[in-house]
Each structure stands twice: as C-alpha cells, then as structure tokens.
Design a protein around this motif. Structure first.
Motif, PDB file in Angstrom:
ATOM      1  N   ASP A 121       0.826  -1.207   0.000  1.00  0.00           N
ATOM      2  CA  ASP A 121       0.000   0.000   0.000  1.00  0.00           C
ATOM      3  C   ASP A 121       0.862   1.260   0.000  1.00  0.00           C
ATOM      4  OD1 ASP A 121      -2.696  -1.332   0.388  1.00  0.00           O
ATOM      5  OD2 ASP A 121      -1.651  -2.041   2.177  1.00  0.00           O
ATOM      6  N   VAL A 122       1.953   1.217   0.740  1.00  0.00           N
ATOM      7  CA  VAL A 122       2.860   2.367   0.791  1.00  0.00           C
ATOM      8  C   VAL A 122       3.497   2.602  -0.577  1.00  0.00           C
ATOM      9  CG1 VAL A 122       4.896   3.351   1.905  1.00  0.00           C
ATOM     10  CG2 VAL A 122       3.315   1.930   3.226  1.00  0.00           C
ATOM     11  N   HIS A 123       3.931   1.522  -1.229  1.00  0.00           N
ATOM     12  CA  HIS A 123       4.562   1.666  -2.542  1.00  0.00           C
ATOM     13  C   HIS A 123       3.563   2.136  -3.590  1.00  0.00           C
ATOM     14  CE1 HIS A 123       8.212   0.165  -0.995  1.00  0.00           C
ATOM     15  NE2 HIS A 123       7.851  -1.096  -0.902  1.00  0.00           N
ATOM     16  N   LEU A 124       2.312   1.695  -3.482  1.00  0.00           N
ATOM     17  CA  LEU A 124       1.296   2.182  -4.413  1.00  0.00           C
ATOM     18  C   LEU A 124       1.074   3.677  -4.230  1.00  0.00           C
ATOM     19  CD1 LEU A 124      -0.896   1.908  -6.539  1.00  0.00           C
ATOM     20  CD2 LEU A 124      -2.475   1.156  -4.731  1.00  0.00           C
ATOM     21  N   LEU A 125       1.028   4.136  -2.988  1.00  0.00           N
ATOM     22  CA  LEU A 125       0.887   5.571  -2.737  1.00  0.00           C
ATOM     23  C   LEU A 125       2.032   6.341  -3.383  1.00  0.00           C
ATOM     24  CD1 LEU A 125      -0.336   8.061  -1.340  1.00  0.00           C
ATOM     25  CD2 LEU A 125       1.045   7.473   0.669  1.00  0.00           C
ATOM     26  N   GLU A 126       3.246   5.882  -3.164  1.00  0.00           N
ATOM     27  CA  GLU A 126       4.408   6.573  -3.722  1.00  0.00           C
ATOM     28  C   GLU A 126       4.358   6.611  -5.247  1.00  0.00           C
ATOM     29  OE1 GLU A 126       9.266   6.614  -3.144  1.00  0.00           O
ATOM     30  OE2 GLU A 126       8.137   4.813  -2.614  1.00  0.00           O
ATOM     31  N   ALA A 127       4.039   5.481  -5.866  1.00  0.00           N
ATOM     32  CA  ALA A 127       3.981   5.416  -7.324  1.00  0.00           C
ATOM     33  C   ALA A 127       2.877   6.300  -7.878  1.00  0.00           C
ATOM     34  CB  ALA A 127       3.776   3.975  -7.778  1.00  0.00           C
ATOM     35  N   SER A 128       1.705   6.282  -7.225  1.00  0.00           N
ATOM     36  CA  SER A 128       0.588   7.083  -7.730  1.00  0.00           C
ATOM     37  C   SER A 128       0.865   8.573  -7.601  1.00  0.00           C
ATOM     38  CB  SER A 128      -0.704   6.711  -6.997  1.00  0.00           C
ATOM     39  OG  SER A 128      -0.654   7.045  -5.623  1.00  0.00           O
ATOM     40  N   LEU A 129       1.541   8.983  -6.526  1.00  0.00           N
ATOM     41  CA  LEU A 129       1.901  10.391  -6.385  1.00  0.00           C
ATOM     42  C   LEU A 129       2.910  10.817  -7.448  1.00  0.00           C
ATOM     43  CD1 LEU A 129       2.207  10.689  -2.496  1.00  0.00           C
ATOM     44  CD2 LEU A 129       0.407  11.653  -3.945  1.00  0.00           C
ATOM     45  N   MET A 130       3.864   9.941  -7.737  1.00  0.00           N
ATOM     46  CA  MET A 130       4.847  10.249  -8.787  1.00  0.00           C
ATOM     47  C   MET A 130       4.165  10.374 -10.147  1.00  0.00           C
ATOM     48  SD  MET A 130       8.095   7.842  -7.679  1.00  0.00           S
ATOM     49  CE  MET A 130       9.140   8.408  -9.034  1.00  0.00           C
ATOM     50  N   LEU A 131       3.209   9.504 -10.405  1.00  0.00           N
ATOM     51  CA  LEU A 131       2.471   9.585 -11.662  1.00  0.00           C
ATOM     52  C   LEU A 131       1.713  10.900 -11.767  1.00  0.00           C
ATOM     53  CD1 LEU A 131       0.983   6.001 -12.083  1.00  0.00           C
ATOM     54  CD2 LEU A 131       2.511   7.153 -13.688  1.00  0.00           C
ATOM     55  N   GLN A 132       1.079  11.301 -10.688  1.00  0.00           N
ATOM     56  CA  GLN A 132       0.283  12.523 -10.724  1.00  0.00           C
ATOM     57  C   GLN A 132       1.125  13.779 -10.876  1.00  0.00           C
ATOM     58  OE1 GLN A 132      -2.093  11.636  -7.115  1.00  0.00           O
ATOM     59  NE2 GLN A 132      -3.888  11.985  -8.416  1.00  0.00           N
ATOM     60  N   GLU A 133       2.378  13.716 -10.445  1.00  0.00           N
ATOM     61  CA  GLU A 133       3.255  14.856 -10.675  1.00  0.00           C
ATOM     62  C   GLU A 133       3.465  15.094 -12.158  1.00  0.00           C
ATOM     63  OE1 GLU A 133       6.801  14.022  -8.488  1.00  0.00           O
ATOM     64  OE2 GLU A 133       6.030  14.821  -6.600  1.00  0.00           O
ATOM     65  N   LEU A 134       3.468  14.022 -12.934  1.00  0.00           N
ATOM     66  CA  LEU A 134       3.663  14.124 -14.378  1.00  0.00           C
ATOM     67  C   LEU A 134       2.348  14.205 -15.136  1.00  0.00           C
ATOM     68  CD1 LEU A 134       6.479  11.435 -14.871  1.00  0.00           C
ATOM     69  CD2 LEU A 134       6.755  13.903 -14.659  1.00  0.00           C
ATOM     70  N   LEU A 135       1.342  13.471 -14.642  1.00  0.00           N
ATOM     71  CA  LEU A 135       0.058  13.344 -15.342  1.00  0.00           C
ATOM     72  C   LEU A 135      -1.062  13.536 -14.315  1.00  0.00           C
ATOM     73  CD1 LEU A 135       1.209  10.130 -17.198  1.00  0.00           C
ATOM     74  CD2 LEU A 135       0.682  12.278 -18.376  1.00  0.00           C
ATOM     75  N   PRO A 136      -1.442  14.769 -14.030  1.00  0.00           N
ATOM     76  CA  PRO A 136      -2.358  15.066 -12.918  1.00  0.00           C
ATOM     77  C   PRO A 136      -3.697  14.332 -12.953  1.00  0.00           C
ATOM     78  CG  PRO A 136      -1.318  17.077 -13.701  1.00  0.00           C
ATOM     79  CD  PRO A 136      -0.936  16.000 -14.675  1.00  0.00           C
ATOM     80  N   THR A 137      -4.195  13.980 -14.131  1.00  0.00           N
ATOM     81  CA  THR A 137      -5.522  13.354 -14.214  1.00  0.00           C
ATOM     82  C   THR A 137      -5.458  11.842 -14.431  1.00  0.00           C
ATOM     83  OG1 THR A 137      -5.689  13.732 -16.608  1.00  0.00           O
ATOM     84  CG2 THR A 137      -6.478  15.487 -15.152  1.00  0.00           C
ATOM     85  N   ILE A 138      -4.294  11.244 -14.279  1.00  0.00           N
ATOM     86  CA  ILE A 138      -4.128   9.841 -14.673  1.00  0.00           C
ATOM     87  C   ILE A 138      -4.963   8.877 -13.828  1.00  0.00           C
ATOM     88  CG2 ILE A 138      -2.119   9.387 -13.202  1.00  0.00           C
ATOM     89  CD1 ILE A 138      -1.013   7.745 -15.631  1.00  0.00           C
ATOM     90  N   LEU A 139      -5.346   9.263 -12.618  1.00  0.00           N
ATOM     91  CA  LEU A 139      -6.122   8.362 -11.759  1.00  0.00           C
ATOM     92  C   LEU A 139      -7.627   8.538 -11.924  1.00  0.00           C
ATOM     93  CD1 LEU A 139      -4.137   8.468  -8.383  1.00  0.00           C
ATOM     94  CD2 LEU A 139      -3.867   6.893 -10.306  1.00  0.00           C
ATOM     95  N   SER A 140      -8.040   9.350 -12.855  1.00  0.00           N
ATOM     96  CA  SER A 140      -9.469   9.654 -12.986  1.00  0.00           C
ATOM     97  C   SER A 140     -10.321   8.419 -13.253  1.00  0.00           C
ATOM     98  CB  SER A 140      -9.693  10.690 -14.090  1.00  0.00           C
ATOM     99  OG  SER A 140      -9.205  10.209 -15.332  1.00  0.00           O
ATOM    100  N   ALA A 141      -9.751   7.432 -13.897  1.00  0.00           N
ATOM    101  CA  ALA A 141     -10.500   6.203 -14.213  1.00  0.00           C
ATOM    102  C   ALA A 141     -10.272   5.103 -13.182  1.00  0.00           C
ATOM    103  CB  ALA A 141     -10.107   5.696 -15.602  1.00  0.00           C
ATOM    104  N   PHE A 142      -9.630   5.445 -12.066  1.00  0.00           N
ATOM    105  CA  PHE A 142      -9.285   4.437 -11.068  1.00  0.00           C
ATOM    106  C   PHE A 142      -9.721   4.908  -9.676  1.00  0.00           C
ATOM    107  CE2 PHE A 142      -6.275   4.207 -14.596  1.00  0.00           C
ATOM    108  CZ  PHE A 142      -6.437   2.888 -14.995  1.00  0.00           C
ATOM    109  N   PRO A 143     -11.029   4.859  -9.397  1.00  0.00           N
ATOM    110  CA  PRO A 143     -11.544   5.391  -8.125  1.00  0.00           C
ATOM    111  C   PRO A 143     -11.044   4.664  -6.883  1.00  0.00           C
ATOM    112  CG  PRO A 143     -13.254   4.176  -9.318  1.00  0.00           C
ATOM    113  CD  PRO A 143     -12.103   4.351 -10.260  1.00  0.00           C
ATOM    114  N   LYS A 144     -10.799   3.370  -6.972  1.00  0.00           N
ATOM    115  CA  LYS A 144     -10.307   2.623  -5.811  1.00  0.00           C
ATOM    116  C   LYS A 144      -8.894   3.072  -5.442  1.00  0.00           C
ATOM    117  CE  LYS A 144     -13.872  -0.138  -5.315  1.00  0.00           C
ATOM    118  NZ  LYS A 144     -14.723  -0.102  -4.103  1.00  0.00           N
ATOM    119  N   ILE A 145      -8.065   3.314  -6.447  1.00  0.00           N
ATOM    120  CA  ILE A 145      -6.706   3.800  -6.169  1.00  0.00           C
ATOM    121  C   ILE A 145      -6.776   5.202  -5.577  1.00  0.00           C
ATOM    122  CG2 ILE A 145      -4.486   4.425  -7.182  1.00  0.00           C
ATOM    123  CD1 ILE A 145      -4.901   2.242  -9.249  1.00  0.00           C
TER     124      ILE A 145
END
Length: 211
Positions: A139-163
């Motif tokens: 869970d910690v690594h997923l948080l880190e990866a998702s934050l890094m993704l959002q720094e580059l692609l702010p809307t990338i999690l829009s289709a992934f509500p559980k994440i």
C-alpha cells in the motif's frame, strides 16, 4: 515513504558531489559500489529491495503468512517497476532529451494505464488494503507510485476510483500528511539542478549508458 509511514526517525542525506560518492566507496560502505545506502541497527545495507524488506519486517508492514507475503511482494515489485526499473518509466523522465520528453510521457501513461493501474484497482476492489486486512508495504509503494504519476500526469487516476480512495486514506495518516505538506523533507519534483547533480555524482552510470 516507508520510513515516514511507520514514524521511524531518520535522516536523509543526499549526495551532491562526486567526491562524496567516492568517499563512500573508499570507506567500504557500498558493498556493490552503488547507492542507496541505509545505515541502521549497526548495519550498512545496500540494494533497494533488501533495504525495503528489512524495514517492512522490522515495522510490521509484512504479513506473517507466506502466501500473503508473496502477494505483497508482487504488488510492491510492480510499483517498483513502474517507478524505477524500466528505463522508459517515471524515474528516467527528467533525464530524457527535451525533444523526447513528450514521447516518454506518453509511454509512461500508456504503460501505467494498460499494465499497472488496472491490476492495483482490481486488488482494491473488495478491501481498503491490497493484501489481507492490514496495511502493508504494498500500500505504501502504491501511494508513492501514484503520487509520482500525478506529478507528471495530474488526471491519470481519474479512471481508477479505488486507487484514488486508497491514496486519500493513506494521505490522511498523520505522519504522511505532515510529510506531504510544503516545507517538509519530501523531495520536490526533479528539476535541472537535480538532473545535473545526479549526472555528476553518478557520472560512471551515464557514461556506460552512452556507450
């Protein structure tokens, strides 16, 4: 991020000169002549996976059951692949020539949305945690990866509500919330100074890549 989540006191030291890296080599601190290095409990640990496994075991971020541990490892390794291992993914983005950055960014988005994020989303379908009923390093690594993704692609999690929900829950942890605030010890997104510093300190790696 793992240190932050478990409230372990730590001091993060960044190498800013080639001479600092060479001193670690000459002192025998780097078993395989590479960083990162963790000094803890009287040990000098290298190799990222070994470091993360040790911290996770010490701080109850690992399941005791072997099957759950295998699942935690799979999710954690996938997050690591997304962040670090593939030369086409996140960590190498700042080092790409300016004319290639948009292509590289598109590759990151495609790889993340096609191969990684759907698996994490499915893993969170029936639980607030990726494995079992307790927080783990996955869970910690997923948080880190998702934050890094959002720094580059702010809307990338829009289709992934559980994440997104997992991320918000993790960010609510007091230590993580404090770490993510402006002025904390969290490293800012890489800039030109960062790129020049890394290329100077680890110049041998970039020479090998150019050959």
């Amino acid at each position: 991020m793992t240190f932050v989540n478990v409230s372990l006191p730590f001091e993060e030291v960044f190498l800013t000169k080639r001479e600092e890296y060479e001193k670690l080599l000459n002192d025998g601190a780097l078993m395989f002549q590479q960083v990162p290095l963790l000094e803890m409990d009287g040990m000098q640990l290298v190799q990222s996976k070994a470091i993360l496994h040790y911290i996770a075991g010490k701080c109850s971020l690992y399941a005791k059951d072997h099957k759950e541990r295998a699942m935690i490892d799979m999710y954690s390794e996938a997050a690591s692949d997304l962040m670090i291992l593939s030369p086409t993914l996140i960590i190498m983005y700042p080092f790409k020539p300016a004319e290639n950055t948009q292509i590289h960014l598109s590759n990151i988005e495609q790889k993340a949305t096609d191969h990684f994020l759907p698996v994490f989303e499915k893993g969170l379908a029936n639980s607030q945690f990726l494995v079992g009923n307790q927080l783990s390093r996955a869970d910690v690594h997923l948080l880190e990866a998702s934050l890094m993704l959002q720094e580059l692609l702010p809307t990338i999690l829009s289709a992934f509500p559980k994440i997104q929900a997992s991320q918000e829950k993790m960010k609510a942890f007091p230590t993580i919330s404090k770490f993510l605030q402006p002025g904390s010890a969290r490293k800012p997104p890489p800039d030109e100074v960062y790129v020049k510093t890394v290329m100077a300190v680890l110049s041998h790696l970039f020479k090998q890549e150019a050959q």
